[in-house]
Design a protein around this motif. Structure first.
Motif, PDB file in Angstrom:
ATOM      1  N   ALA A   1       0.823  -1.209   0.000  1.00  0.00           N
ATOM      2  CA  ALA A   1       0.000   0.000   0.000  1.00  0.00           C
ATOM      3  C   ALA A   1       0.856   1.257   0.000  1.00  0.00           C
ATOM      4  O   ALA A   1       0.452   2.294  -0.532  1.00  0.00           O
ATOM      5  N   ASP A   2       2.070   1.171   0.588  1.00  0.00           N
ATOM      6  CA  ASP A   2       2.903   2.367   0.701  1.00  0.00           C
ATOM      7  C   ASP A   2       4.270   2.216   0.031  1.00  0.00           C
ATOM      8  O   ASP A   2       5.167   3.022   0.284  1.00  0.00           O
ATOM      9  N   GLY A   3       4.446   1.191  -0.782  1.00  0.00           N
ATOM     10  CA  GLY A   3       5.753   1.073  -1.413  1.00  0.00           C
ATOM     11  C   GLY A   3       5.946  -0.203  -2.203  1.00  0.00           C
ATOM     12  O   GLY A   3       5.022  -1.009  -2.362  1.00  0.00           O
ATOM     13  N   LEU A   4       7.158  -0.356  -2.687  1.00  0.00           N
ATOM     14  CA  LEU A   4       7.592  -1.570  -3.372  1.00  0.00           C
ATOM     15  C   LEU A   4       8.583  -2.291  -2.476  1.00  0.00           C
ATOM     16  O   LEU A   4       9.496  -1.678  -1.923  1.00  0.00           O
ATOM     17  N   SER A   5       8.401  -3.582  -2.341  1.00  0.00           N
ATOM     18  CA  SER A   5       9.286  -4.401  -1.515  1.00  0.00           C
ATOM     19  C   SER A   5      10.047  -5.355  -2.424  1.00  0.00           C
ATOM     20  O   SER A   5       9.461  -6.213  -3.082  1.00  0.00           O
ATOM     21  N   MET A   6      11.377  -5.194  -2.466  1.00  0.00           N
ATOM     22  CA  MET A   6      12.216  -6.041  -3.313  1.00  0.00           C
ATOM     23  C   MET A   6      12.453  -7.372  -2.610  1.00  0.00           C
ATOM     24  O   MET A   6      13.230  -7.462  -1.660  1.00  0.00           O
ATOM     25  N   VAL A   7      11.775  -8.398  -3.077  1.00  0.00           N
ATOM     26  CA  VAL A   7      11.838  -9.713  -2.447  1.00  0.00           C
ATOM     27  C   VAL A   7      13.154 -10.414  -2.775  1.00  0.00           C
ATOM     28  O   VAL A   7      13.854 -10.923  -1.899  1.00  0.00           O
ATOM     29  N   TYR A   8      13.494 -10.449  -4.077  1.00  0.00           N
ATOM     30  CA  TYR A   8      14.750 -11.069  -4.497  1.00  0.00           C
ATOM     31  C   TYR A   8      15.093 -10.562  -5.894  1.00  0.00           C
ATOM     32  O   TYR A   8      14.196 -10.339  -6.712  1.00  0.00           O
ATOM     33  N   SER A   9      16.385 -10.382  -6.153  1.00  0.00           N
ATOM     34  CA  SER A   9      16.821  -9.944  -7.477  1.00  0.00           C
ATOM     35  C   SER A   9      18.131 -10.623  -7.830  1.00  0.00           C
ATOM     36  O   SER A   9      18.909 -11.017  -6.961  1.00  0.00           O
ATOM     37  N   PHE A  10      18.372 -10.767  -9.123  1.00  0.00           N
ATOM     38  CA  PHE A  10      19.607 -11.356  -9.620  1.00  0.00           C
ATOM     39  C   PHE A  10      19.864 -10.839 -11.027  1.00  0.00           C
ATOM     40  O   PHE A  10      18.967 -10.287 -11.675  1.00  0.00           O
ATOM     41  N   TYR A  11      21.095 -11.000 -11.499  1.00  0.00           N
ATOM     42  CA  TYR A  11      21.467 -10.427 -12.790  1.00  0.00           C
ATOM     43  C   TYR A  11      22.637 -11.189 -13.386  1.00  0.00           C
ATOM     44  O   TYR A  11      23.275 -12.027 -12.724  1.00  0.00           O
ATOM     45  N   ASP A  12      22.922 -10.881 -14.646  1.00  0.00           N
ATOM     46  CA  ASP A  12      24.005 -11.533 -15.370  1.00  0.00           C
ATOM     47  C   ASP A  12      25.343 -11.115 -14.766  1.00  0.00           C
ATOM     48  O   ASP A  12      25.715  -9.935 -14.822  1.00  0.00           O
ATOM     49  N   PRO A  13      26.101 -12.038 -14.182  1.00  0.00           N
ATOM     50  CA  PRO A  13      27.359 -11.667 -13.525  1.00  0.00           C
ATOM     51  C   PRO A  13      28.449 -11.249 -14.510  1.00  0.00           C
ATOM     52  O   PRO A  13      29.477 -10.703 -14.089  1.00  0.00           O
ATOM     53  N   GLU A  14      28.226 -11.475 -15.800  1.00  0.00           N
ATOM     54  CA  GLU A  14      29.225 -11.124 -16.809  1.00  0.00           C
ATOM     55  C   GLU A  14      29.070  -9.689 -17.316  1.00  0.00           C
ATOM     56  O   GLU A  14      29.913  -9.213 -18.086  1.00  0.00           O
ATOM     57  N   ILE A  15      28.018  -8.996 -16.907  1.00  0.00           N
ATOM     58  CA  ILE A  15      27.819  -7.617 -17.348  1.00  0.00           C
ATOM     59  C   ILE A  15      28.917  -6.731 -16.765  1.00  0.00           C
ATOM     60  O   ILE A  15      29.174  -6.755 -15.564  1.00  0.00           O
ATOM     61  N   LYS A  16      29.541  -5.941 -17.618  1.00  0.00           N
ATOM     62  CA  LYS A  16      30.623  -5.056 -17.203  1.00  0.00           C
ATOM     63  C   LYS A  16      30.201  -3.592 -17.334  1.00  0.00           C
ATOM     64  O   LYS A  16      29.321  -3.250 -18.114  1.00  0.00           O
ATOM     65  N   GLY A  17      30.835  -2.745 -16.548  1.00  0.00           N
ATOM     66  CA  GLY A  17      30.666  -1.310 -16.699  1.00  0.00           C
ATOM     67  C   GLY A  17      29.519  -0.687 -15.942  1.00  0.00           C
ATOM     68  O   GLY A  17      29.371   0.537 -15.942  1.00  0.00           O
ATOM     69  N   ILE A  18      28.692  -1.507 -15.302  1.00  0.00           N
ATOM     70  CA  ILE A  18      27.567  -0.972 -14.536  1.00  0.00           C
ATOM     71  C   ILE A  18      27.316  -1.866 -13.328  1.00  0.00           C
ATOM     72  O   ILE A  18      27.435  -3.092 -13.404  1.00  0.00           O
ATOM     73  N   GLY A  19      27.017  -1.243 -12.202  1.00  0.00           N
ATOM     74  CA  GLY A  19      26.607  -2.003 -11.021  1.00  0.00           C
ATOM     75  C   GLY A  19      25.140  -2.356 -11.178  1.00  0.00           C
ATOM     76  O   GLY A  19      24.268  -1.535 -10.859  1.00  0.00           O
ATOM     77  N   PHE A  20      24.854  -3.552 -11.683  1.00  0.00           N
ATOM     78  CA  PHE A  20      23.482  -3.853 -12.064  1.00  0.00           C
ATOM     79  C   PHE A  20      22.552  -3.936 -10.855  1.00  0.00           C
ATOM     80  O   PHE A  20      21.379  -3.566 -10.937  1.00  0.00           O
TER      81      PHE A  20
END
Length: 247
Positions: free
Chosen positions: A176-195
């Protein structure tokens, strides 16, 4: 007044287990079930009280002699863009996060496995099968979504979705008052940005557009390097004995 079963949820206590954040310590959790038509409202109340969600379970630490785990939420309207965070956001300018129903895919699972192997090889989640992953995503009675991040395509301005390989995924609850980040993951090979940083910034921007004042980041653990990154997102509030206070 008619009362529903979720007005008085049953709480349970886990047995002691090694703490995943602080070496040499034991952790215990208190938990309850999030099921039925009143689960979204219960999830809201419990999240405000420092609980996190995993599938249809809401839990929070209940350690006897440690209070290192602190619930954190970012104050969206007053969010402070440092030079470093502005740079990360600009680097992700060609990335689109598409909001999708909470449904798993083989592409998501492959990325999930790559992320765990690279970043959390010694964690308990490394044993999760494709069925376990599917349950993590779709076993929910609350309002939740999957955000899939890909590069912008020629039609992204029309479709709101990107093209090409999947870069990152966030499982997120809408409260009701926000977004709750339950779990996230990303490609570990991505370079140049903190994903991981980029996905949090994307949630802050989404919450602002939706008129929601907070983004819930789960627990910050004093003394744990794994959780130190959460302090970058200011201002933020921490849940203490007297409720939520600005840290």
């Amino acid at each position: 007044m008619t009362r529903h079963p979720t007005d008085h949820p049953q709480f349970y206590l886990t047995a002691p287990a090694p703490c995943p954040y602080l070496e040499g310590r034991q952790e215990r959790k208190v938990f309850t079930h999030l099921i039925g038509q009143h689960a979204p409202a219960l999830n809201d109340v419990l999240t405000h009280g420092g609980f996190r969600r995993s599938q249809n379970i809401a839990y929070r630490p209940a350690c006897e002699d440690c209070r290192a785990c602190v619930s954190v939420r970012v104050c969206v309207d007053d969010f402070q863009w440092t030079k470093s965070l502005k740079r990360q956001w600009k680097l992700g300018g060609d990335i689109v996060g598409a909001r999708l129903p909470a449904a798993p895919s083989a592409e998501q699972y492959d990325l999930f496995r790559s992320y765990l192997t690279s970043r959390h090889e010694d964690g308990g989640m490394t044993e999760m099968s494709v069925l376990d992953y599917a349950m993590m995503i779709e076993d929910t009675h609350v309002e939740t979504m999957v955000l899939e991040y890909r590069r912008k395509g020629t039609d992204s301005f029309l479709t709101g979705t990107g093209d090409g390989p999947l870069m990152g995924v966030a499982l997120t609850d809408q409260l009701a008052d926000g977004l709750s980040m339950v779990y996230s993951f990303y490609d570990p090979e991505i370079k140049g940005i903190g994903f991981g940083t980029f996905m949090i910034l994307d949630h802050i921007m989404r919450a602002r557009q939706m008129g929601l004042p907070y983004v819930y980041l789960g627990y910050w653990v004093d003394g744990s390097q794994k959780m130190a990154y959460k302090a970058r997102f200011q201002p933020q509030e921490h849940l203490g004995p007297n409720g939520w206070v600005e840290a």
